[in-house]
Design a protein around this motif. Structure first.
Motif, short mmCIF file in Angstrom:
data_model
loop_
_atom_site.label_atom_id
_atom_site.label_comp_id
_atom_site.label_asym_id
_atom_site.label_seq_id
_atom_site.Cartn_x
_atom_site.Cartn_y
_atom_site.Cartn_z
N ALA A 47 -8.41 7.01 10.35
CA ALA A 47 -8.41 6.46 8.99
C ALA A 47 -8.25 7.57 7.96
O ALA A 47 -7.54 7.39 6.96
N LEU A 91 -4.62 8.67 8.04
CA LEU A 91 -3.80 7.63 7.42
C LEU A 91 -4.03 7.54 5.92
O LEU A 91 -3.11 7.21 5.16
N SER A 110 -0.95 7.76 3.54
CA SER A 110 -0.65 6.61 2.67
C SER A 110 -0.71 7.00 1.20
O SER A 110 0.06 6.50 0.39
N HIS A 121 2.25 6.74 -1.25
CA HIS A 121 2.03 5.94 -2.46
C HIS A 121 2.55 6.68 -3.69
O HIS A 121 3.23 6.10 -4.54
N PRO A 123 1.87 -1.92 -0.31
CA PRO A 123 1.41 -1.70 1.08
C PRO A 123 0.78 -0.33 1.29
O PRO A 123 -0.21 -0.22 2.02
N MET A 124 1.32 0.71 0.65
CA MET A 124 0.72 2.04 0.80
C MET A 124 -0.69 2.07 0.20
O MET A 124 -1.60 2.66 0.77
N ILE A 178 -3.01 0.21 2.64
CA ILE A 178 -3.34 1.01 3.82
C ILE A 178 -4.47 1.98 3.47
O ILE A 178 -5.44 2.13 4.23
N ALA A 237 -7.69 0.08 3.26
CA ALA A 237 -8.19 -0.23 4.61
C ALA A 237 -8.86 0.99 5.23
O ALA A 237 -9.86 0.86 5.94
N CYS A 238 -8.33 2.16 4.96
CA CYS A 238 -8.95 3.39 5.46
C CYS A 238 -10.33 3.60 4.84
O CYS A 238 -11.27 4.02 5.53
#
Length: 136
Positions: free
Chosen positions: A91, A94, A98, A102, A116-117, A120, A123-124
């Motif tokens: 994570a 990523l 990301s 971004h 989406p970036m 992500i 989410a990390c």
């Protein structure tokens, strides 16, 4: 006793390092527009640049700083607790990737990739948060 840096903290430091230089393209554009003296002495720092890409770069940098603040607290907590896992290490990597992506897609004006970036990266953050909460 070892003072090994965790992957979570390593990638957080790299993200902070990246964030520390992302202001440069915007400032270079301001220098081109206003000249060096005016660019550094103009008290109206909130006036938008004439180049849309540079304004997007400034906004992306601000967004990076805002998200880094949250992620850094989580990564530091993981480090302090010794609660890193393969998932939290991934994570963190990523998150760095990301956030770098971004910045690029935001600056280029590609909103269908920007969101989406961002998600992500979010989410990390959640991955680290849930790892911390699971330790109870």
């Amino acid at each position: 006793m070892t003072n090994a840096i965790s992957p979570e903290l390593y990638w957080t430091v790299l993200t902070a390092g990246l964030a520390s230089v992302l202001w440069i393209p915007y400032i270079l554009q301001r220098i081109l527009e206003l000249g060096p003296i005016a660019a550094f002495s103009d008290p109206r720092h909130d006036v938008a640049t004439k180049a849309p890409w540079a304004q997007r770069a400034k906004n992306a940098h601000t967004n990076m700083i805002e998200n880094l603040a949250v992620f850094a607290v989580l990564a530091l907590t993981i480090q302090i607790l010794g609660g890193g896992t393969a998932a939290t290490a991934l994570a963190a990597l990523l998150f760095f990737a990301s956030r770098a992506a971004h910045y690029i897609v935001y600056t280029l004006g590609l909103p269908w990739l920007r969101t989406p970036m961002f998600l992500i990266g979010f989410a990390c953050q959640l991955t680290l948060l849930f790892a911390i909460l699971a330790r109870g």
